[in-house]
Design a protein around this motif. Structure first.
Motif, PDB file in Angstrom:
ATOM      1  N   SER A 132       0.897  -1.458   0.029  1.00 19.47           N
ATOM      2  CA  SER A 132      -0.091  -0.048  -0.058  1.00 19.47           C
ATOM      3  C   SER A 132       0.673   1.270   0.129  1.00 19.47           C
ATOM      4  N   LYS A 133       2.136   1.195  -0.146  1.00 22.29           N
ATOM      5  CA  LYS A 133       3.141   2.235  -0.336  1.00 22.29           C
ATOM      6  C   LYS A 133       3.209   2.951   0.972  1.00 22.29           C
ATOM      7  N   GLN A 134       2.974   2.524   1.977  1.00 20.30           N
ATOM      8  CA  GLN A 134       3.020   3.013   3.499  1.00 20.30           C
ATOM      9  C   GLN A 134       4.652   3.140   3.604  1.00 20.30           C
ATOM     10  N   ILE A 135       5.168   2.082   3.167  1.00 21.81           N
ATOM     11  CA  ILE A 135       6.739   2.002   3.686  1.00 21.81           C
ATOM     12  C   ILE A 135       7.291   1.790   2.132  1.00 21.81           C
ATOM     13  N   PRO A 136       8.588   2.357   1.930  1.00 21.29           N
ATOM     14  CA  PRO A 136       9.096   2.134   0.630  1.00 21.29           C
ATOM     15  C   PRO A 136       9.937   0.899   0.267  1.00 21.29           C
ATOM     16  N   ALA A 137      10.026   0.702  -0.974  1.00 21.66           N
ATOM     17  CA  ALA A 137      10.496  -0.562  -1.350  1.00 21.66           C
ATOM     18  C   ALA A 137      10.922  -0.370  -2.791  1.00 21.66           C
ATOM     19  N   ASN A 138      12.134  -1.229  -3.164  1.00 17.79           N
ATOM     20  CA  ASN A 138      12.519  -0.788  -4.635  1.00 17.79           C
ATOM     21  C   ASN A 138      11.714  -1.736  -5.695  1.00 17.79           C
ATOM     22  N   VAL A 139      10.516  -1.149  -6.028  1.00 13.08           N
ATOM     23  CA  VAL A 139       9.752  -2.034  -6.624  1.00 13.08           C
ATOM     24  C   VAL A 139      10.225  -2.205  -8.164  1.00 13.08           C
ATOM     25  N   VAL A 140      10.132  -3.268  -8.694  1.00 13.59           N
ATOM     26  CA  VAL A 140      10.487  -3.527 -10.102  1.00 13.59           C
ATOM     27  C   VAL A 140       9.158  -4.002 -11.114  1.00 13.59           C
ATOM     28  N   TYR A 141       8.369  -4.265 -10.251  1.00 15.00           N
ATOM     29  CA  TYR A 141       7.076  -4.377 -11.099  1.00 15.00           C
ATOM     30  C   TYR A 141       5.869  -4.596 -10.431  1.00 15.00           C
ATOM     31  N   GLU A 142       4.792  -3.887 -10.848  1.00 15.48           N
ATOM     32  CA  GLU A 142       3.315  -3.973 -10.162  1.00 15.48           C
ATOM     33  C   GLU A 142       2.286  -4.247 -11.188  1.00 15.48           C
ATOM     34  N   ASP A 143       1.309  -4.984 -10.772  1.00 16.00           N
ATOM     35  CA  ASP A 143      -0.041  -4.995 -11.661  1.00 16.00           C
ATOM     36  C   ASP A 143      -0.998  -5.155 -10.554  1.00 16.00           C
ATOM     37  N   LYS A 144      -2.236  -5.371 -10.927  1.00 13.31           N
ATOM     38  CA  LYS A 144      -3.454  -5.570 -10.492  1.00 13.31           C
ATOM     39  C   LYS A 144      -3.516  -6.171  -8.958  1.00 13.31           C
ATOM     40  N   MET A 145      -2.772  -7.366  -9.057  1.00 15.01           N
ATOM     41  CA  MET A 145      -2.854  -8.472  -7.832  1.00 15.01           C
ATOM     42  C   MET A 145      -1.467  -8.511  -7.315  1.00 15.01           C
ATOM     43  N   THR A 146      -0.407  -8.165  -7.889  1.00 20.22           N
ATOM     44  CA  THR A 146       0.792  -8.618  -7.381  1.00 20.22           C
ATOM     45  C   THR A 146       1.783  -7.219  -7.351  1.00 20.22           C
ATOM     46  N   LEU A 147       2.786  -7.631  -6.739  1.00 21.46           N
ATOM     47  CA  LEU A 147       3.705  -6.358  -6.324  1.00 21.46           C
ATOM     48  C   LEU A 147       5.200  -7.272  -6.327  1.00 21.46           C
ATOM     49  N   ALA A 148       6.314  -6.718  -7.183  1.00 21.88           N
ATOM     50  CA  ALA A 148       7.787  -7.376  -6.970  1.00 21.88           C
ATOM     51  C   ALA A 148       8.710  -6.436  -6.515  1.00 21.88           C
ATOM     52  N   PHE A 149       9.462  -6.595  -5.566  1.00 19.53           N
ATOM     53  CA  PHE A 149      10.288  -5.569  -4.981  1.00 19.53           C
ATOM     54  C   PHE A 149      11.614  -6.316  -4.601  1.00 19.53           C
ATOM     55  N   LEU A 150      13.070  -5.620  -4.565  1.00 14.17           N
ATOM     56  CA  LEU A 150      13.968  -6.302  -4.245  1.00 14.17           C
ATOM     57  C   LEU A 150      13.908  -6.611  -2.719  1.00 14.17           C
ATOM     58  N   ASP A 151      14.669  -7.787  -2.241  1.00 11.97           N
ATOM     59  CA  ASP A 151      14.711  -8.077  -0.968  1.00 11.97           C
ATOM     60  C   ASP A 151      15.853  -7.247  -0.447  1.00 11.97           C
ATOM     61  N   ILE A 152      15.682  -6.749   0.948  1.00 15.18           N
ATOM     62  CA  ILE A 152      16.514  -5.763   1.365  1.00 15.18           C
ATOM     63  C   ILE A 152      17.820  -6.338   1.892  1.00 15.18           C
ATOM     64  N   HIS A 153      17.763  -7.809   1.881  1.00 13.41           N
ATOM     65  CA  HIS A 153      19.082  -8.503   2.219  1.00 13.41           C
ATOM     66  C   HIS A 153      19.220  -9.700   1.496  1.00 13.41           C
ATOM     67  N   PRO A 154      19.751  -9.155   0.174  1.00  8.78           N
ATOM     68  CA  PRO A 154      19.749 -10.087  -0.976  1.00  8.78           C
ATOM     69  C   PRO A 154      20.689 -11.312  -0.874  1.00  8.78           C
ATOM     70  N   VAL A 155      20.375 -12.404  -1.332  1.00 12.54           N
ATOM     71  CA  VAL A 155      21.203 -13.733  -1.355  1.00 12.54           C
ATOM     72  C   VAL A 155      22.255 -13.581  -2.427  1.00 12.54           C
ATOM     73  N   ASN A 156      21.999 -12.823  -3.424  1.00 12.52           N
ATOM     74  CA  ASN A 156      22.660 -12.502  -4.674  1.00 12.52           C
ATOM     75  C   ASN A 156      21.906 -11.327  -5.186  1.00 12.52           C
ATOM     76  N   PRO A 157      22.879 -10.628  -6.131  1.00 14.85           N
ATOM     77  CA  PRO A 157      22.253  -9.535  -6.751  1.00 14.85           C
ATOM     78  C   PRO A 157      20.858  -9.760  -7.528  1.00 14.85           C
ATOM     79  N   GLY A 158      19.985  -8.926  -7.377  1.00 12.03           N
ATOM     80  CA  GLY A 158      18.541  -9.053  -8.068  1.00 12.03           C
ATOM     81  C   GLY A 158      17.499 -10.037  -7.223  1.00 12.03           C
ATOM     82  N   HIS A 159      17.903 -10.596  -6.080  1.00 15.82           N
ATOM     83  CA  HIS A 159      17.135 -11.232  -5.349  1.00 15.82           C
ATOM     84  C   HIS A 159      15.755 -10.475  -4.996  1.00 15.82           C
ATOM     85  N   THR A 160      14.750 -11.020  -5.531  1.00 14.05           N
ATOM     86  CA  THR A 160      13.510 -10.289  -5.740  1.00 14.05           C
ATOM     87  C   THR A 160      12.374 -10.957  -5.157  1.00 14.05           C
TER      88      THR A 160
END
Ligand code: 5GP
Ligand code: ZN
Length: 136
Positions: free
Chosen positions: A11-39
């Motif tokens: 709901s965008k109350q707290i920020p994230a590095n969002v990479v994709y969004e549609d009606k039902m889903t959201l994809a954002f980078l994990d704050i503690h990535p296992v490897n670069p691009g961990h989403t």
């Protein structure tokens, strides 16, 4: 759901590095990535795990994984990835809002896979029978 950190990200109350969004889903980078691009891919509708998630949300999450993973891999130069769904505290689930990890992999990146073990005779048959019994 009140107090749920991933609902707050959705709901965008707290920020994230969002990479994709549609009606039902959201994809954002994990704050503690296992490897670069961990989403992380989440349904916008709150459910603690995949098992409580609506069929529509669960399918939408998989659709999003199919859609965005090639771009993630291309962006970080990764040839492979693991998908992860930690379900329940004993399985390492820390955030109780269903989410799927897309973890890019690299040759010899040092990340471990699960280690299986040898079985005793009859063990697999007994477990398979118990599961099938419950699905009848
Ligand atoms: P789990 O163990 O529940 O499958 O994984 C939760 C994941 O969410 C962890 O990998 C953790 O780094 C990530 N995470 C937890 N809080 C936040 C947050 O506020 N923002 C982002 N981007 N990732 C988070
Ligand atoms: Zn939530």
């Amino acid at each position: 759901m009140t107090g749920c950190i991933f609902c707050k990200i959705a709901s965008k109350q707290i920020p994230a590095n969002v990479v994709y969004e549609d009606k039902m889903t959201l994809a954002f980078l994990d704050i503690h990535p296992v490897n670069p691009g961990h989403t992380l891919v989440i349904p916008k509708e709150h459910a603690p795990t995949l098992l409580e998630s609506s069929r529509e949300s669960a399918h939408a999450v998989v659709d999003t994984v199919q859609k965005i993973t090639p771009a993630i891999l291309a962006a970080v130069g990764s040839p492979a990835f693991n998908l992860g769904v930690n379900t329940g505290s004993a399985a390492g689930q820390a955030v109780h809002h269903f989410h799927l990890h897309i973890m890019p992999r690299f040759d010899a990146d040092g990340r471990e896979l699960w280690h299986g073990r040898e079985t005793v005779p009859g063990e697999l048959e007994a477990v398979a029978a118990k599961i099938k019994e419950r699905l009848e």
